[in-house]
Structure formats: structure tokens, C-alpha cells
Design a protein around this motif. Structure first.
Motif, mmCIF file in Angstrom:
data_model
loop_
_atom_site.group_PDB
_atom_site.id
_atom_site.type_symbol
_atom_site.label_atom_id
_atom_site.label_comp_id
_atom_site.label_asym_id
_atom_site.label_seq_id
_atom_site.Cartn_x
_atom_site.Cartn_y
_atom_site.Cartn_z
ATOM 1 N N THR A 183 -2.398 -1.559 -12.421
ATOM 2 C CA THR A 183 -1.746 -0.408 -13.048
ATOM 3 C C THR A 183 -2.280 -0.292 -14.459
ATOM 4 O OG1 THR A 183 0.100 -1.773 -13.816
ATOM 5 C CG2 THR A 183 0.344 -0.702 -11.659
ATOM 6 N N PRO A 188 0.808 -1.228 0.000
ATOM 7 C CA PRO A 188 0.000 0.000 0.000
ATOM 8 C C PRO A 188 0.835 1.268 0.000
ATOM 9 C CG PRO A 188 -0.805 -1.591 1.628
ATOM 10 C CD PRO A 188 0.524 -2.097 1.146
ATOM 11 N N THR A 192 -2.632 -6.004 -7.535
ATOM 12 C CA THR A 192 -2.151 -4.673 -7.887
ATOM 13 C C THR A 192 -2.578 -4.362 -9.319
ATOM 14 O OG1 THR A 192 -0.275 -4.809 -6.397
ATOM 15 C CG2 THR A 192 -0.132 -3.212 -8.185
ATOM 16 N N ARG A 217 -1.494 3.440 -9.587
ATOM 17 C CA ARG A 217 -1.182 2.126 -9.016
ATOM 18 C C ARG A 217 -2.067 1.954 -7.782
ATOM 19 N NH1 ARG A 217 3.227 -1.694 -8.116
ATOM 20 N NH2 ARG A 217 3.029 -2.521 -5.987
ATOM 21 N N ARG A 218 -2.879 0.906 -7.819
ATOM 22 C CA ARG A 218 -3.781 0.629 -6.714
ATOM 23 C C ARG A 218 -3.632 -0.831 -6.310
ATOM 24 N NH1 ARG A 218 -9.731 2.700 -8.010
ATOM 25 N NH2 ARG A 218 -9.974 2.091 -5.833
ATOM 26 N N THR A 219 -3.493 -1.070 -5.021
ATOM 27 C CA THR A 219 -3.354 -2.415 -4.483
ATOM 28 C C THR A 219 -4.584 -2.732 -3.644
ATOM 29 O OG1 THR A 219 -0.960 -2.188 -4.435
ATOM 30 C CG2 THR A 219 -1.914 -3.963 -3.129
ATOM 31 N N ARG A 278 3.290 1.967 -1.750
ATOM 32 C CA ARG A 278 3.733 2.324 -3.099
ATOM 33 C C ARG A 278 2.577 2.755 -3.991
ATOM 34 N NH1 ARG A 278 6.902 -2.711 -5.265
ATOM 35 N NH2 ARG A 278 7.081 -1.299 -7.050
ATOM 36 N N ASP A 279 1.349 2.745 -3.479
ATOM 37 C CA ASP A 279 0.192 3.093 -4.311
ATOM 38 C C ASP A 279 0.222 4.567 -4.680
ATOM 39 O OD1 ASP A 279 -0.624 0.555 -4.218
ATOM 40 O OD2 ASP A 279 -2.441 0.879 -3.025
ATOM 41 N N SER A 280 -0.356 4.868 -5.848
ATOM 42 C CA SER A 280 -0.446 6.235 -6.344
ATOM 43 C C SER A 280 -1.688 6.338 -7.213
ATOM 44 C CB SER A 280 0.822 6.598 -7.145
ATOM 45 O OG SER A 280 0.956 5.752 -8.276
#
Length: 549
Positions: free
Chosen positions: A197, A121, A195, A128-130, A123-125
Motif C-alpha cells: 500500500t 486478493p 501486501t 492495495r496490491r497483494t 480486498r485489492d484495489s
């Protein structure tokens, strides 16, 4: 990397030092070395993973279908590894920054493998969604899970767009059995955190072996022209934006000419397992769980196609504001009501008014009103309509309304006197009671006033209710005229002349006419009778009782 090489050299030296040890121990060391190298140098997604048995994947062409029986010394290690991964899978939010566990370094056992997970989580942006792993679903019968999409109650997804994703997967699959296994994996919760992207879905899927497989599904992203068409279609109808904010995908928005949902050959799965099926059961499990993500949030599909939720909402907001501003500029201002001041003060001659229409000879007859249960009296409605027509005709003919100056009591008497017929019938009594109540009088008073109105109109009602003192002249000459007609001497009081027996009376009105009244002798209950006359004797002769005088 250096530590991996040192461990490899130590393992090789130990094997050489063993010399002619048993082949079984050498095989165990070789497998340990392979596992160490596999963790030290990860293979690409498309490469086969050594050591995977045929019980996890079907045989591939060119490979031997003979199963390899694991040694008894590895069975406890495999059980320990499976328990370690199950514990890691129950924690789907475990971040990917957990230190790697090489064989021999796990606190749960000397040979427990690393617990793989895509959950990161931190690294999410925007792009990018986990998502944490879905829990296992409730148990389904083998018949319903063996034939995915065969019945409405066996559908995997809950929304139409989630089922469209599943349809694309199932129609593009080459083996229905792999789909059934993949669906079973998804329902049992074998898919770890997912994840997403642009153009890619990633997750680890646990098979029948301890170490999970790295699975990815690729999908083509949309170009700028497709996104422009999509944004135009979404901004064209406010309901589309509201539906997206409610986590729904409108059917009309999906049919706007932009390929939002994938087709049968649009999903491109890849897995680290040795199975070359399209898709393998691990990739199918990830695709099925992705459909559940789309059920909860259609913006996951838009992210797969290349754009994040915040970027799309900002673009829709700007586009809607631009369209509203353009529409406001193109719309002409509404003209202000009224007349311009320059036109109002401009001198001009008005044209003459048209000649009035000729006055009708008489008021028209009103329509007939049908009787209704519980409704108003149709006869009373007809009377009111007739009276209104008569007043309108008089106003149009003379320019004045004679009824406008009447009091409430006088107008009630006029309406009651205008009712045709004679005698107090049931409907007449009801009308008299209603009018008397509205005027604050009794029905008996209204009946006497109606008789006075019918005798002389408004002046006759004034003679009944308003005694007055007449000036000398006409009133004083009335008594000699009555004596000359062989009538007894009448007793004077104000404007009244009363017969000595008390049953006949004459009243002088302000209009100069004499009004005759009758009463029971000695009761003083006077009721208007006859026709008014300028001659007092003529007013009495109209009573029709000459002998009684």
C-alpha cells in the motif's frame, strides 16, 4: 472476545480444582492460557511476543540469555504446528477471510496454531496490491549467501532498481549477520504473501517458531510537488512512458530529482518479534523479497511512494495530450506553396530578361574516364561525352538539334562514323556489333552505311539505301557528258548509271550531287567511294583509277 474470557475462566477453574497438582502440569496450562490470550488479544507490532525462544532471535539487552528447554509434552505439538504452517505457506493465495484457528480448534491437532497470511486478493484495489509468496530459490553455497552484495553473481535482485533497493537495505543495516539470516529466509521461501500500500509493505515471515511474525516496512510517500516533477520528466520523453509500460524503470527517470529509490536510512522496518535489531532477520527477509517484486514490476515502487499504476498512466496520458495540443497551437501553420490569386491577377510589368551569355567558340573536351575491370569502355564513354557536347554546342548556337530528327538506325550510323581512326580494330568491331544489334542490322550493313555517311552524311546514307526516279534534266544530260569524256555509255536505272563492265557506278542524290560507287565486277556489291560532285565526270575522277574506266 466473550468466548475467550469464558475459556480463560474455565482454564483458571480447572487449575484451582487441580489444587496441588504437579508443577509441570500447571506450567503447561499456563502456557496454553498465554497462547489463548495472545490469539484473543493481538499485541501491537512493536510488542514482544511471549513464548518465543532464543533460538529464533538473538538476546536483547536486559533479557536473560539462558535458553528455555521445552517440555517433552510440547514437542509433538510444535512439530504439528510447523507442518500446519508449512501446508498453509504452500498455498500463498489463501485469503485472509479464513476463520481463525485457536489452540484446540484445529482439525490437524488439539494445539495447532493459526496459519497467518496477508493474502486477501478480494480486498485489492488501485492503492492495495497483494502478491503471492515467492517459491524457494535454488540452493546457494553458504559463502555466497553469507555476504550479500559481495559479488556480481551473488546479487539478490535482477534489475538495477531492484539492486538499488537491496543496497539501501544493506547500507542502512546495523548487523550483517541479521542480513545474512534474512536473505537465507527469503531464499528459502519463508516470506508469505506480500501486501503493498502507499508507504507500507506488509507480510508474515516464518521464523524458527511455529507462529509467524507480522512484519511491515514503511517508506515515505512523495508529496504533490514531487509527483508533478516526476510526471513532467516522464512525459518529456516518450521513451520513458514506453519503458514503464514494458515494466522497466529508465535510469534517467530515476535521476529526475525525485527520490524514487530509497536511501540507506529511508526503510523503516517493524516486526512483532522481540529482536530490536535494525533490521531483524524477518524484516530483512521481507525487504529482500520486495526487491524481487520491484524486479517484476517497477509500479510497485511507485505505489509505495503513494500512487497506483492506473492513476499514473492516466495522468501521463492527460499530460502528454496537453503538451501535444499546446505545441500544435504554438506552431505556426506552414505557408501554402504557390502564388496568391490577388497577386497573380495584379497587372505588372516584368523586367526584361538578361542578355544570354556568349556562345563558346567550340565544345569543351570531356574529362578522361579511367578504365575499370568489368566496366564500360572508356573510349566509348569519351566518344559519347564528346558527341553530347557537340550536340549541346550546336543547339546553343543555332537553336536546333540536327540529330533530334534522326531514326535509331541513322543515329547508330552517325555514332559509328564519328569514331576516329580507320580499319576494323577489336574495339571498333565491338562497337559496330553493339550498335548493329541495337538497330536490328548486321555489322556488315553498318560498315557500308558508315562509308556512305562519311561520303555524304545523311544524304549519302539516303543515296545508298533509297533508289528514286529523278526528273528529266540533270540525269539525262549526264550520259552525253560521260561520252564526251571518252567514257563508255553507262547503263541507266532509276537514279543509277552503271559502267558496262559493272565495276563503277554513279548515283544521283536528291541534293543534285553525283556519288561514285565501286564493286567487284559481276558481284553487285557496291561500296561508296570518292567525293560527291555536281559533275558526273568529276565524281569519277576522284576514284583515282582513270585507266580502269
Amino acid at each position: 472476545m466473550r468466548q475467550a474470557r469464558v475459556d480463560a475462566e474455565r482454564a483458571a477453574g480447572a487449575r484451582r480444582a487441580g489444587g496441588g497438582g504437579p508443577r509441570r502440569a500447571a506450567g503447561v496450562q499456563a502456557r496454553d492460557l498465554k497462547g489463548l490470550l495472545a490469539d484473543a488479544f493481538p499485541m501491537p507490532a512493536s510488542a514482544s511476543v511471549p513464548g518465543e525462544g532464543p533460538d529464533d532471535n538473538p538476546p536483547v539487552r536486559g533479557q536473560s540469555s539462558k535458553p528455555r528447554t521445552p517440555t517433552s509434552s510440547k514437542a509433538p505439538q510444535a512439530a504439528t504446528s510447523a507442518e500446519h504452517f508449512a501446508a498453509a505457506e504452500r498455498r500463498p493465495g489463501t485469503p485472509s477471510s479464513t476463520p481463525s484457528l485457536f489452540p484446540g480448534e484445529s482439525p490437524t491437532g488439539p494445539t495447532a496454531p493459526r496459519a497467518h497470511s496477508m493474502a486477501a486478493p478480494g480486498r485489492d484495489s488501485e492503492l492495495r496490491r497483494t502478491f503471492p509468496a515467492f517459491p524457494a530459490r535454488a540452493f546457494r553455497s553458504p559463502a555466497s549467501s553469507a555476504s550479500p552484495g559481495s559479488a556480481a553473481d551473488a546479487r539478490f535482485a535482477e534489475t538495477w532498481w531492484g539492486n538499488a533497493w537491496v543496497t539501501a537495505l544493506e547500507e542502512g543495516a546495523l548487523d550483517a549477520k541479521r542480513l545474512a539470516r534474512g536473505r537465507s529466509y527469503a531464499e528459502q521461501g519463508h516470506v508469505d504473501a506480500i501486501t503493498v500500500t502507499p508507504g507500507l509493505v506488509l507480510a508474515y515471515v516464518q521464523g524458527s517458531r511455529p507462529r509467524p511474525y507480522r512484519v511491515q516496512v514503511r517508506l515515505r510517500t512523495l508529496d504533490d510537488a514531487d509527483w508533478a516533477r516526476f510526471l513532467d520528466a516522464a512525459a518529456e520523453r516518450p521513451g520513458h512512458i514506453a519503458a514503464l509500460l514494458d515494466k522497466e524503470l529508465p535510469q534517467g527517470l530515476a535521476d529526475c530529482g525525485v527520490p524514487l529509490l530509497p536511501g540507506p536510512r529511508d526503510l523503516d522496518p517493524h516486526c512483532s518479534c522481540p529482536d530490536r535489531g535494525h533490521p531483524c532477520k524477518h524484516a530483512a527477509a521481507l525487504c529482500y523479497q520486495t526487491a524481487r517484486l520491484l524486479d517484476a514490476d517497477p509500479f510497485v515502487l511507485l505505489l509505495l511512494r503513494g500512487r497506483g499504476e492506473r492513476e499514473l498512466l492516466d495522468a501521463l496520458s492527460r499530460l502528454s495530450a496537453t503538451r501535444a495540443a499546446r505545441a500544435a497551437q504554438e506552431q505556426e501553420p506552414a505557408p501554402l506553396p504557390g502564388v496568391r490569386a490577388t497577386e497573380a491577377v495584379l497587372p505588372r510589368r516584368l523586367p526584361p530578361l538578361p542578355a544570354p551569355l556568349p556562345v563558346p567558340p567550340h565544345p569543351e573536351q570531356p574529362p578522361v574516364y579511367p578504365a575499370a575491370p568489368g566496366g564500360p569502355d572508356p573510349f566509348a564513354l569519351d566518344q559519347l561525352a564528346t558527341d553530347a557536347a557537340a550536340r549541346a554546342h550546336a543547339l546553343l548556337s543555332t537553336g536546333r538539334d540536327p540529330v533530334a530528327e534522326l531514326t535509331l538506325w541513322q543515329d547508330a550510323v552517325r555514332l559509328a562514323a564519328a569514331r576516329p581512326g580507320s580499319g576494323l580494330t577489336a574495339s571498333t568491331r565491338a562497337l559496330y556489333a553493339s550498335l548493329a544489334s541495337a538497330a536490328g542490322r548486321t555489322p556488315a550493313e553498318l560498315a557500308r552505311a558508315v562509308a556512305a555517311w562519311r561520303q555524304g552524311g545523311l544524304e549519302g546514307l539516303a543515296v545508298l539505301e533509297e533508289p528514286w526516279d529523278p526528273p528529266a534534266g540533270r540525269f539525262d544530260r549526264a550520259r552525253p557528258l560521260l561520252l564526251a569524256a571518252d567514257l563508255p555509255a553507262f547503263r541507266p536505272w532509276r537514279n543509277h548509271l552503271t559502267h558496262p563492265r559493272g565495276h563503277v557506278q554513279l548515283r544521283l542524290g536528291r541534293d543534285g550531287l553525283w556519288y561514285a560507287y565501286e564493286s567487284e565486277p559481276g558481284h553487285d556489291d557496291w561500296w561508296p567511294r570518292g567525293t560527291p560532285d555536281l559533275d558526273p565526270v568529276g565524281a569519277l575522277t576522284g576514284l583515282g583509277t582513270p585507266n580502269g574506266l
